[in-house]
Write an enzyme that holds these catalytic residues in place. Structure first.
Site, mmCIF file in Angstrom:
data_model
loop_
_atom_site.group_PDB
_atom_site.id
_atom_site.type_symbol
_atom_site.label_atom_id
_atom_site.label_comp_id
_atom_site.label_asym_id
_atom_site.label_seq_id
_atom_site.Cartn_x
_atom_site.Cartn_y
_atom_site.Cartn_z
ATOM 1 N N LYS A 114 0.941 -1.085 0.053
ATOM 2 C CA LYS A 114 0.118 0.016 0.036
ATOM 3 C C LYS A 114 0.912 1.091 -0.230
ATOM 4 C CE LYS A 114 -2.208 -0.875 3.918
ATOM 5 N NZ LYS A 114 -1.468 -2.344 4.361
ATOM 6 N N ARG B 75 -9.092 0.995 8.852
ATOM 7 C CA ARG B 75 -8.808 -0.408 9.397
ATOM 8 C C ARG B 75 -9.572 -1.039 10.122
ATOM 9 N NH1 ARG B 75 -2.648 0.276 8.860
ATOM 10 N NH2 ARG B 75 -1.561 -1.292 9.239
ATOM 11 N N ARG C 159 11.421 -2.038 10.237
ATOM 12 C CA ARG C 159 10.456 -1.693 11.320
ATOM 13 C C ARG C 159 10.473 -2.838 12.358
ATOM 14 N NH1 ARG C 159 5.453 0.177 7.791
ATOM 15 N NH2 ARG C 159 4.458 -1.179 9.467
HETATM 16 P P1 AMP Z 1 1.240 0.607 8.877
HETATM 17 O O1 AMP Z 1 2.261 1.457 8.601
HETATM 18 O O2 AMP Z 1 -0.034 1.193 8.006
HETATM 19 O O3 AMP Z 1 1.470 -0.747 8.557
HETATM 20 O O4 AMP Z 1 0.794 0.852 10.522
HETATM 21 C C1 AMP Z 1 1.859 0.026 11.356
HETATM 22 C C2 AMP Z 1 1.007 0.250 12.634
HETATM 23 O O5 AMP Z 1 0.201 1.288 13.039
HETATM 24 C C3 AMP Z 1 -0.122 -0.911 12.638
HETATM 25 O O6 AMP Z 1 0.177 -2.154 12.833
HETATM 26 C C4 AMP Z 1 -0.867 -0.284 13.862
HETATM 27 O O7 AMP Z 1 -0.475 -0.751 14.940
HETATM 28 C C5 AMP Z 1 -0.709 1.274 13.677
HETATM 29 N N1 AMP Z 1 -2.008 2.018 12.826
HETATM 30 C C6 AMP Z 1 -1.530 2.787 11.727
HETATM 31 N N2 AMP Z 1 -2.664 2.644 10.897
HETATM 32 C C7 AMP Z 1 -3.642 2.459 11.954
HETATM 33 C C8 AMP Z 1 -5.170 2.504 11.888
HETATM 34 N N3 AMP Z 1 -5.762 3.119 10.734
HETATM 35 N N4 AMP Z 1 -5.782 1.723 12.892
HETATM 36 C C9 AMP Z 1 -5.164 1.279 14.141
HETATM 37 N N5 AMP Z 1 -3.798 1.356 14.057
HETATM 38 C C10 AMP Z 1 -3.152 1.676 13.093
#
Ligand code: AMP
Length: 210
Positions: free
Chosen positions: A13, A88, A156
């Site tokens: 994404k 999400r 990460r």
């Molecule tokens: P990402 O970079 O989108 O994979 O997000 C990394 C982490 O941030 C996720 O595993 C969640 O812990 C948190 N996170 C990011 N976006 C959301 C969201 N819309 N709702 C809840 N947690 C989020």
């Protein structure tokens, strides 16, 4: 163009959002990047989010809804945006709807869990600007250095295998139901992950009628 990119963690994404935002001339809004910046800056939101993120769990809906409403109200979002990693949960999608935020399309990038597990081990992210790379698929010009800003690239914490498994479980339980939610609204377009980043971008643009 108001677009949501759905997909499992590691579906691509972030990478696709970076490409599409140039094609479509709208900003990308990534809650993951906003949260990582908040953690780096030691803000109260960052402190609250860190334990959830490190464990591969979702940050509570009310925190996310606050962040996203503020971000979408900024001037650069007036003509559209690409949402990466948000909503999400059904609760987040409903909150966006209640706030009068509408979308033109929801693209779901379809990829198997096995492919994700393989892929996540190679992902690297710029500590400074959040740009993402992959050691094999999208390598930086110089190892460990961001092409865009010269920042250093790191893995990460939540890309470690056990955490990726936990995040996939959360994805299937909490996020995947959004496909049905947006299909009911006639917005969902499924795009199969392709062999290369470019082919997946082309498939997404095709699905968008571009
Ligand atoms: P990402 O970079 O989108 O994979 O997000 C990394 C982490 O941030 C996720 O595993 C969640 O812990 C948190 N996170 C990011 N976006 C959301 C969201 N819309 N709702 C809840 N947690 C989020």
């Amino acid at each position: 163009m108001k677009l949501i990119l759905l997909g499992a963690p590691g579906a691509g994404k972030g990478t696709q959002a970076e490409i599409l935002c140039k094609e479509l001339n709208v900003p990308t809004v990534s809650t993951g990047n906003i949260l990582r910046a908040a953690i780096k800056n030691g803000t109260p939101t960052g402190l609250k989010a860190k334990t959830f993120m490190d464990a591969g769990r979702l940050v509570p809906d009310e925190v996310i809804i606050g962040i996203i409403s503020e971000r979408l109200a900024e001037l650069d979002c007036a003509n559209g945006y690409i949402l990466d990693g948000v909503p999400r949960t059904i609760a987040q999608a409903e909150a966006l709807e209640r706030a009068g935020i509408r979308f033109d399309s929801v693209i779901s990038i379809e990829i198997t869990d096995e492919a994700i597990m393989e892929r996540m081990s190679g992902r690297r992210v710029c500590e400074a600007c959040g740009a993402s790379y992959h050691m094999v698929a999208v390598p930086p010009k110089t190892e460990g250095v961001c092409d865009k800003c010269g920042g250093s690239l790191t893995q990460r914490k939540d890309d470690e295998p056990e955490t990726v498994k936990a995040r996939l479980t959360v994805y299937h339980k909490e996020t995947e139901p959004l496909k049905a939610f947006y299909a009911e609204r006639g917005l969902l377009k499924k795009v199969e992950n392709q062999a290369s980043v470019e082919e997946t971008s082309q498939a997404i643009l095709h699905a968008l009628g571009r």
